[in-house]
Design a protein around this motif. Structure first.
Motif, PDB file in Angstrom:
ATOM      1  N   ASN A 147       0.846  -1.204   0.000  1.00  0.00           N
ATOM      2  CA  ASN A 147       0.000   0.000   0.000  1.00  0.00           C
ATOM      3  C   ASN A 147       0.877   1.248   0.000  1.00  0.00           C
ATOM      4  N   SER A 148       0.668   2.151   0.945  1.00  0.00           N
ATOM      5  CA  SER A 148       1.507   3.348   1.068  1.00  0.00           C
ATOM      6  C   SER A 148       2.403   3.259   2.296  1.00  0.00           C
ATOM      7  N   GLY A 149       2.747   2.043   2.668  1.00  0.00           N
ATOM      8  CA  GLY A 149       3.635   1.852   3.809  1.00  0.00           C
ATOM      9  C   GLY A 149       5.042   2.350   3.514  1.00  0.00           C
ATOM     10  N   LYS A 150       5.749   2.688   4.588  1.00  0.00           N
ATOM     11  CA  LYS A 150       7.118   3.190   4.471  1.00  0.00           C
ATOM     12  C   LYS A 150       7.991   2.475   5.495  1.00  0.00           C
ATOM     13  N   ALA A 151       9.144   1.992   5.048  1.00  0.00           N
ATOM     14  CA  ALA A 151      10.099   1.352   5.945  1.00  0.00           C
ATOM     15  C   ALA A 151      11.457   2.016   5.789  1.00  0.00           C
ATOM     16  N   TYR A 152      12.063   2.328   6.918  1.00  0.00           N
ATOM     17  CA  TYR A 152      13.374   2.971   6.957  1.00  0.00           C
ATOM     18  C   TYR A 152      14.293   2.089   7.800  1.00  0.00           C
ATOM     19  N   ALA A 153      15.461   1.756   7.279  1.00  0.00           N
ATOM     20  CA  ALA A 153      16.379   0.882   7.998  1.00  0.00           C
ATOM     21  C   ALA A 153      17.763   1.509   8.058  1.00  0.00           C
ATOM     22  N   VAL A 154      18.371   1.462   9.238  1.00  0.00           N
ATOM     23  CA  VAL A 154      19.726   1.980   9.422  1.00  0.00           C
ATOM     24  C   VAL A 154      20.500   0.987  10.283  1.00  0.00           C
ATOM     25  N   ASN A 155      21.772   0.774   9.954  1.00  0.00           N
ATOM     26  CA  ASN A 155      22.622  -0.141  10.722  1.00  0.00           C
ATOM     27  C   ASN A 155      21.969  -1.511  10.883  1.00  0.00           C
ATOM     28  N   THR A 156      21.311  -1.988   9.842  1.00  0.00           N
ATOM     29  CA  THR A 156      20.522  -3.213   9.946  1.00  0.00           C
ATOM     30  C   THR A 156      21.022  -4.265   8.952  1.00  0.00           C
ATOM     31  N   PHE A 157      21.110  -5.513   9.432  1.00  0.00           N
ATOM     32  CA  PHE A 157      21.440  -6.658   8.598  1.00  0.00           C
ATOM     33  C   PHE A 157      20.146  -7.287   8.108  1.00  0.00           C
ATOM     34  N   ILE A 158      19.987  -7.399   6.786  1.00  0.00           N
ATOM     35  CA  ILE A 158      18.846  -8.092   6.175  1.00  0.00           C
ATOM     36  C   ILE A 158      19.450  -9.233   5.381  1.00  0.00           C
ATOM     37  N   SER A 172      10.867  -6.440  -0.153  1.00  0.00           N
ATOM     38  CA  SER A 172       9.884  -6.528  -1.229  1.00  0.00           C
ATOM     39  C   SER A 172       8.893  -5.386  -1.115  1.00  0.00           C
ATOM     40  N   LEU A 173       8.755  -4.605  -2.204  1.00  0.00           N
ATOM     41  CA  LEU A 173       7.756  -3.542  -2.274  1.00  0.00           C
ATOM     42  C   LEU A 173       6.690  -3.960  -3.274  1.00  0.00           C
ATOM     43  N   SER A 174       5.417  -3.819  -2.910  1.00  0.00           N
ATOM     44  CA  SER A 174       4.355  -4.336  -3.769  1.00  0.00           C
ATOM     45  C   SER A 174       3.716  -3.273  -4.651  1.00  0.00           C
ATOM     46  N   THR A 175       3.880  -1.984  -4.319  1.00  0.00           N
ATOM     47  CA  THR A 175       3.204  -0.926  -5.074  1.00  0.00           C
ATOM     48  C   THR A 175       4.146   0.249  -5.308  1.00  0.00           C
ATOM     49  N   ASP A 176       3.757   1.113  -6.235  1.00  0.00           N
ATOM     50  CA  ASP A 176       4.543   2.313  -6.503  1.00  0.00           C
ATOM     51  C   ASP A 176       4.498   3.306  -5.353  1.00  0.00           C
ATOM     52  N   THR A 177       3.507   3.182  -4.472  1.00  0.00           N
ATOM     53  CA  THR A 177       3.379   4.128  -3.350  1.00  0.00           C
ATOM     54  C   THR A 177       4.063   3.629  -2.087  1.00  0.00           C
ATOM     55  N   ALA A 178       4.586   2.404  -2.114  1.00  0.00           N
ATOM     56  CA  ALA A 178       5.387   1.917  -0.993  1.00  0.00           C
ATOM     57  C   ALA A 178       6.783   2.533  -1.064  1.00  0.00           C
ATOM     58  N   LEU A 179       7.463   2.623   0.074  1.00  0.00           N
ATOM     59  CA  LEU A 179       8.772   3.289   0.117  1.00  0.00           C
ATOM     60  C   LEU A 179       9.720   2.521   1.024  1.00  0.00           C
ATOM     61  N   PHE A 180      10.978   2.441   0.590  1.00  0.00           N
ATOM     62  CA  PHE A 180      12.030   1.885   1.432  1.00  0.00           C
ATOM     63  C   PHE A 180      13.257   2.773   1.369  1.00  0.00           C
ATOM     64  N   GLU A 181      13.825   3.053   2.530  1.00  0.00           N
ATOM     65  CA  GLU A 181      15.077   3.797   2.609  1.00  0.00           C
ATOM     66  C   GLU A 181      16.051   3.020   3.481  1.00  0.00           C
ATOM     67  N   GLY A 182      17.225   2.742   2.929  1.00  0.00           N
ATOM     68  CA  GLY A 182      18.243   2.013   3.664  1.00  0.00           C
ATOM     69  C   GLY A 182      19.522   2.815   3.765  1.00  0.00           C
ATOM     70  N   VAL A 183      20.033   2.952   4.975  1.00  0.00           N
ATOM     71  CA  VAL A 183      21.275   3.677   5.230  1.00  0.00           C
ATOM     72  C   VAL A 183      22.186   2.779   6.067  1.00  0.00           C
ATOM     73  N   ASN A 184      23.386   2.533   5.547  1.00  0.00           N
ATOM     74  CA  ASN A 184      24.363   1.674   6.230  1.00  0.00           C
ATOM     75  C   ASN A 184      23.738   0.355   6.656  1.00  0.00           C
ATOM     76  N   CYS A 185      23.144  -0.320   5.690  1.00  0.00           N
ATOM     77  CA  CYS A 185      22.597  -1.662   5.893  1.00  0.00           C
ATOM     78  C   CYS A 185      23.435  -2.683   5.138  1.00  0.00           C
ATOM     79  N   THR A 186      23.332  -3.930   5.542  1.00  0.00           N
ATOM     80  CA  THR A 186      23.953  -5.036   4.830  1.00  0.00           C
ATOM     81  C   THR A 186      22.840  -5.960   4.347  1.00  0.00           C
TER      82      THR A 186
END
Length: 298
Positions: A147-158, A172-186
């Motif tokens: 949907n329009s969910g947003k996830a932000y990850a920092v210093n995180t191992f995925i 995994s993002l399912s729509t164009d309105t979903a958002l992910f931001e990753g900073v210093n992740c692995t």
């Protein structure tokens, strides 16, 4: 409020037997107040439904594990409140944490592992922040955003997610309105199957921001993030301290000769600032920051 794994009296001034009972004592808060729920060491088999418009902080610690083998999830968070989970180990039948509606969810030093679907599922207009988390062994995807969910990850191992036959990989993002931001992740060793192993996203969305992220060993239709700006990421061999069979955060530390050392950016491009510490809480080198969740220390 408190929770303890053995039978206790439960009210606002004493201990509760379960996290669910303690959550039932959530009170109205102001901008200056918060509901604190301290969880004692132990293993809790619970489904915790948090439907609140208030500010709530669940505080775990070493030896605090919450599992649920029969419910879809451990923490189900909705409403419009601000809910923080700090220092937990979570595993569930399908999803450790799911949020829907308009809450802000903050996961600090949380280990999410062993799920048949996702470590974290973000739906509706929920905003979820992962800070120094370890997201692993989810059969579909470590983080799923709909949907329009947003996830932000920092210093995180995925790491080590996927391998299922649908919606698999690291993020995994399912729509164009979903958002992910990753900073210093692995983001490493994820299996996307028929999807991208690193980050799978709609091709038309401007939905992903990446700074100082390591991508390595992901498999699927792609190993990185198709159509994303990878200019501030590291996509070569980062020289992890354990060459193969990695299962713990320590295994994904970078070695002294790693080419992922010192080449990171000190300039943020999105919502999340560049961290001054790493996953372990150790200081990062100002001006010569490393890629990934780990900052090398001899």
């Amino acid at each position: 409020d408190h929770a303890c794994p053995t039978g206790c009296e439960c009210d606002a001034d004493s201990e509760c037997a379960t996290i669910v009972e303690a959550a039932g004592l959530i009170e109205t808060t102001t901008a200056e107040t918060v509901n604190l729920i301290r969880v004692a060491a132990g293993t809790y088999n619970e489904y915790v439904d948090v439907d609140t418009d208030e500010n709530v902080v669940f505080i775990g610690g070493p030896g605090v594990e919450v599992v649920h083998a029969s419910e879809d999830k451990v923490f189900n968070i909705h409403g419009s409140g601000r809910v923080t989970l700090r220092d937990f180990r979570l595993s569930a039948e399908k999803r450790a944490v799911e949020c829907d509606g308009t809450p802000t969810v903050i996961l600090e030093r949380v280990r999410l592992e062993d799920h048949l679907e996702y470590g974290v599922k973000v739906k509706g207009e929920c905003q979820t922040f992962l800070d120094s988390c370890f997201v692993t062994t989810a059969l579909k995807a470590g983080i799923r955003i709909e949907n329009s969910g947003k996830a932000y990850a920092v210093n995180t191992f995925i790491v080590g997610n996927g391998g299922g036959d649908t919606v698999a990989g690291g993020v995994s993002l399912s729509t164009d309105t979903a958002l992910f931001e990753g900073v210093n992740c692995t983001i490493a060793d994820n299996d996307g199957g028929s999807f991208s192993g690193g980050i799978d996203r709609p091709t038309t969305g401007l939905d992903v921001t990446l700074v100082n992220v390591i991508f390595h060993g992901n498999v699927g239709t792609g190993d990185l993030c198709a159509g994303c700006d990878m200019s501030r990421c590291f996509t070569g061999d980062p020289g992890f301290v354990v060459p193969a069979g990695r299962v713990e955060p320590e295994d994904y530390q970078i070695s002294s000769g790693s080419p992922a050392r010192t080449g990171g950016s000190s300039t943020a491009t999105g919502t999340i600032p560049i961290p001054d510490i790493d996953y372990w809480g150790e200081p990062r080198d100002d001006g010569t920051i490393d890629f990934g969740a780990d900052e090398y220390r001899p």
